[in-house]
Write a protein that holds these residues in place. Structure first.
Motif, PDB file in Angstrom:
ATOM      1  N   ARG A   1       0.825  -1.209   0.000  1.00  0.00           N
ATOM      2  CA  ARG A   1       0.000   0.000   0.000  1.00  0.00           C
ATOM      3  C   ARG A   1       0.859   1.259   0.000  1.00  0.00           C
ATOM      4  O   ARG A   1       0.584   2.217  -0.724  1.00  0.00           O
ATOM      5  N   PHE A   2       1.930   1.273   0.826  1.00  0.00           N
ATOM      6  CA  PHE A   2       2.808   2.434   0.881  1.00  0.00           C
ATOM      7  C   PHE A   2       3.428   2.718  -0.485  1.00  0.00           C
ATOM      8  O   PHE A   2       3.404   3.850  -0.964  1.00  0.00           O
ATOM      9  N   HIS A   3       3.992   1.697  -1.121  1.00  0.00           N
ATOM     10  CA  HIS A   3       4.646   1.915  -2.410  1.00  0.00           C
ATOM     11  C   HIS A   3       3.632   2.264  -3.499  1.00  0.00           C
ATOM     12  O   HIS A   3       3.940   3.055  -4.395  1.00  0.00           O
ATOM     13  N   SER A   4       2.432   1.720  -3.424  1.00  0.00           N
ATOM     14  CA  SER A   4       1.398   2.075  -4.399  1.00  0.00           C
ATOM     15  C   SER A   4       0.980   3.532  -4.247  1.00  0.00           C
ATOM     16  O   SER A   4       0.887   4.266  -5.240  1.00  0.00           O
ATOM     17  N   PHE A   5       0.750   3.958  -3.016  1.00  0.00           N
ATOM     18  CA  PHE A   5       0.376   5.357  -2.791  1.00  0.00           C
ATOM     19  C   PHE A   5       1.520   6.297  -3.169  1.00  0.00           C
ATOM     20  O   PHE A   5       1.292   7.364  -3.755  1.00  0.00           O
ATOM     21  N   GLN A   6       2.751   5.938  -2.844  1.00  0.00           N
ATOM     22  CA  GLN A   6       3.877   6.799  -3.179  1.00  0.00           C
ATOM     23  C   GLN A   6       4.021   6.921  -4.698  1.00  0.00           C
ATOM     24  O   GLN A   6       4.310   7.997  -5.217  1.00  0.00           O
ATOM     25  N   CYS A   7       3.790   5.836  -5.442  1.00  0.00           N
ATOM     26  CA  CYS A   7       3.837   5.886  -6.908  1.00  0.00           C
ATOM     27  C   CYS A   7       2.745   6.800  -7.453  1.00  0.00           C
ATOM     28  O   CYS A   7       2.993   7.613  -8.350  1.00  0.00           O
ATOM     29  N   ILE A   8       1.547   6.674  -6.919  1.00  0.00           N
ATOM     30  CA  ILE A   8       0.432   7.499  -7.394  1.00  0.00           C
ATOM     31  C   ILE A   8       0.700   8.975  -7.117  1.00  0.00           C
ATOM     32  O   ILE A   8       0.528   9.830  -7.990  1.00  0.00           O
ATOM     33  N   PHE A   9       1.165   9.299  -5.912  1.00  0.00           N
ATOM     34  CA  PHE A   9       1.424  10.697  -5.567  1.00  0.00           C
ATOM     35  C   PHE A   9       2.601  11.267  -6.364  1.00  0.00           C
ATOM     36  O   PHE A   9       2.603  12.443  -6.728  1.00  0.00           O
ATOM     37  N   LEU A  10       3.603  10.432  -6.647  1.00  0.00           N
ATOM     38  CA  LEU A  10       4.723  10.882  -7.476  1.00  0.00           C
ATOM     39  C   LEU A  10       4.259  11.159  -8.906  1.00  0.00           C
ATOM     40  O   LEU A  10       4.659  12.166  -9.505  1.00  0.00           O
ATOM     41  N   ALA A  11       3.404  10.312  -9.437  1.00  0.00           N
ATOM     42  CA  ALA A  11       2.874  10.529 -10.789  1.00  0.00           C
ATOM     43  C   ALA A  11       2.013  11.786 -10.839  1.00  0.00           C
ATOM     44  O   ALA A  11       2.090  12.560 -11.800  1.00  0.00           O
ATOM     45  N   VAL A  12       1.207  12.011  -9.809  1.00  0.00           N
ATOM     46  CA  VAL A  12       0.381  13.224  -9.759  1.00  0.00           C
ATOM     47  C   VAL A  12       1.274  14.466  -9.698  1.00  0.00           C
ATOM     48  O   VAL A  12       1.002  15.468 -10.375  1.00  0.00           O
ATOM     49  N   ALA A  13       2.348  14.417  -8.923  1.00  0.00           N
ATOM     50  CA  ALA A  13       3.264  15.559  -8.837  1.00  0.00           C
ATOM     51  C   ALA A  13       3.925  15.830 -10.188  1.00  0.00           C
ATOM     52  O   ALA A  13       4.086  16.990 -10.587  1.00  0.00           O
ATOM     53  N   ALA A  14       4.296  14.779 -10.901  1.00  0.00           N
ATOM     54  CA  ALA A  14       4.906  14.963 -12.223  1.00  0.00           C
ATOM     55  C   ALA A  14       3.904  15.539 -13.215  1.00  0.00           C
ATOM     56  O   ALA A  14       4.244  16.417 -14.022  1.00  0.00           O
ATOM     57  N   ILE A  15       2.665  15.081 -13.150  1.00  0.00           N
ATOM     58  CA  ILE A  15       1.628  15.601 -14.045  1.00  0.00           C
ATOM     59  C   ILE A  15       1.355  17.077 -13.748  1.00  0.00           C
ATOM     60  O   ILE A  15       1.222  17.891 -14.669  1.00  0.00           O
ATOM     61  N   VAL A  16       1.280  17.428 -12.474  1.00  0.00           N
ATOM     62  CA  VAL A  16       1.062  18.834 -12.102  1.00  0.00           C
ATOM     63  C   VAL A  16       2.226  19.700 -12.584  1.00  0.00           C
ATOM     64  O   VAL A  16       2.015  20.807 -13.101  1.00  0.00           O
ATOM     65  N   ALA A  17       3.448  19.202 -12.458  1.00  0.00           N
ATOM     66  CA  ALA A  17       4.608  19.963 -12.933  1.00  0.00           C
ATOM     67  C   ALA A  17       4.532  20.175 -14.445  1.00  0.00           C
ATOM     68  O   ALA A  17       4.820  21.271 -14.941  1.00  0.00           O
ATOM     69  N   HIS A  18       4.110  19.157 -15.179  1.00  0.00           N
ATOM     70  CA  HIS A  18       3.972  19.302 -16.630  1.00  0.00           C
ATOM     71  C   HIS A  18       2.843  20.276 -16.994  1.00  0.00           C
ATOM     72  O   HIS A  18       2.971  21.027 -17.967  1.00  0.00           O
ATOM     73  N   ILE A  19       1.773  20.261 -16.249  1.00  0.00           N
ATOM     74  CA  ILE A  19       0.675  21.196 -16.518  1.00  0.00           C
ATOM     75  C   ILE A  19       1.128  22.634 -16.270  1.00  0.00           C
ATOM     76  O   ILE A  19       0.851  23.535 -17.071  1.00  0.00           O
ATOM     77  N   VAL A  20       1.836  22.852 -15.166  1.00  0.00           N
ATOM     78  CA  VAL A  20       2.329  24.201 -14.873  1.00  0.00           C
ATOM     79  C   VAL A  20       3.305  24.658 -15.955  1.00  0.00           C
ATOM     80  O   VAL A  20       3.229  25.798 -16.428  1.00  0.00           O
ATOM     81  N   LEU A  21       4.184  23.781 -16.375  1.00  0.00           N
ATOM     82  CA  LEU A  21       5.118  24.134 -17.452  1.00  0.00           C
ATOM     83  C   LEU A  21       4.375  24.365 -18.764  1.00  0.00           C
ATOM     84  O   LEU A  21       4.767  25.224 -19.554  1.00  0.00           O
ATOM     85  N   GLY A  22       3.305  23.616 -18.994  1.00  0.00           N
ATOM     86  CA  GLY A  22       2.505  23.823 -20.199  1.00  0.00           C
ATOM     87  C   GLY A  22       1.804  25.168 -20.195  1.00  0.00           C
ATOM     88  O   GLY A  22       1.667  25.815 -21.238  1.00  0.00           O
ATOM     89  N   ILE A  23       1.351  25.591 -19.036  1.00  0.00           N
ATOM     90  CA  ILE A  23       0.705  26.898 -18.930  1.00  0.00           C
ATOM     91  C   ILE A  23       1.722  28.016 -19.178  1.00  0.00           C
ATOM     92  O   ILE A  23       1.415  29.029 -19.802  1.00  0.00           O
ATOM     93  N   LEU A  24       2.947  27.814 -18.711  1.00  0.00           N
ATOM     94  CA  LEU A  24       3.978  28.837 -18.898  1.00  0.00           C
ATOM     95  C   LEU A  24       4.415  28.977 -20.351  1.00  0.00           C
ATOM     96  O   LEU A  24       5.021  29.993 -20.712  1.00  0.00           O
ATOM     97  N   THR A  25       4.124  27.996 -21.189  1.00  0.00           N
ATOM     98  CA  THR A  25       4.513  28.108 -22.600  1.00  0.00           C
ATOM     99  C   THR A  25       3.685  29.153 -23.340  1.00  0.00           C
ATOM    100  O   THR A  25       4.050  29.548 -24.438  1.00  0.00           O
ATOM    101  N   VAL A  26       2.581  29.588 -22.755  1.00  0.00           N
ATOM    102  CA  VAL A  26       1.748  30.615 -23.375  1.00  0.00           C
ATOM    103  C   VAL A  26       2.482  31.956 -23.393  1.00  0.00           C
ATOM    104  O   VAL A  26       2.328  32.756 -24.317  1.00  0.00           O
TER     105      VAL A  26
END
Length: 143
Positions: free
Chosen positions: A66-91
């Motif tokens: 459970r710990f490693h599954s949750f850590q993977c999910i939260f790490l993926a969410v953090a990476a997706i949020v970082a990509h979204i923020v960088l995508g917004i900055l490309t404007v």
């Protein structure tokens, strides 16, 4: 169905002596599924195994998985949020020249961290990332 602890041969239910090696070691029942360290490692492959391990019966009982599954999910969410923020900055004009390499660095960092965490999980260690690991630990202990 039970198996001998010494030689791994199948023995009949209710017997305490293995016919193959004649040991009196207690037999253990064969549990379906994989070891916790393998499941913890596979959780980092993509987000899909992590979600499956949180749903399936033998794995959602293990705090380690459970710990490693949750850590993977939260790490993926953090990476997706970082990509979204960088995508917004490309404007913003001319920031595309800065954000394009940052997208690549973000993806490379996520890949390296995922491989590192998968290796740690395969070794049976609960390696926590600074913020994400604390949140994952709280979620793993809450169930």
């Amino acid at each position: 169905m039970a198996f001998c602890n010494m030689c791994g041969a199948q023995i009949a239910d209710g017997t305490t002596t293995c016919a193959a090696c004649s040991s009196r070691a207690p037999a253990t029942a064969n549990t379906s599924g994989m070891a916790d360290n393998v499941a913890g490692m596979l959780a980092y492959v993509t987000i899909i195994p992590a979600i499956i391990f949180l749903i399936l019966e033998p794995y959602n009982k293990s705090r380690f998985v459970r710990f490693h599954s949750f850590q993977c999910i939260f790490l993926a969410v953090a990476a997706i949020v970082a990509h979204i923020v960088l995508g917004i900055l490309t404007v913003v004009p001319f920031l595309v020249l800065l954000t394009f390499p940052l997208h690549a660095l973000c993806s490379l960092g996520w890949l390296i961290i995922s491989i590192f965490l998968a290796l740690k999980a395969n070794q049976g260690q609960l390696y926590k990332l600074p913020t994400i690991g604390d949140i994952a630990e709280k979620q793993a202990n809450a169930v």
